[in-house]
Design a protein around this motif. Sequence first.
Motif: not given
Length: 144
Positions: A39-44, A46-47
């Motif tokens: 989830i954290a990697t997906l957020t990164g 997307a950013y």
Amino acid sequence: MIFLILGCLVLLVLVTVGRSGKPLRIRREWRFISAATSIATLTGAAYLAFREAWIPAVLLLGVAVSLMGSARVNLRRRAPAPSSLREPMSAEEARSILGVGADASAAEIQAAYTRLMRMAHPDKGGTSGLASQLNAARDRLLPK
């Protein structure tokens, strides 16, 4: 920016190594950690995509997909084959499981079985596999 790319590559290598041979994910907590990291990697990713850094975003997306796949891996081992498919237990194996000699009487075999079953019963903190081995050994040595 270069540190982000290097970090992604290191994470990708670790995940790849964890999938080959003996996995790095020894404990069940790996699934939770893998999902949270995904989830954290997906957020990164997307950013970085919104900032139009496409190469690192694609790399992070690949790492996230890999982590999602490893989070879904079921770590439970397969159940052993049913006893009907295995070879029958020999008398020597049964004696070694119960810890009795070749000249043990039926009462000694029953006493050894009872003593061991008190410790190995699943209701007393033992395992069902060990209890079934004890049952098979008793049945082999004490025919009905």
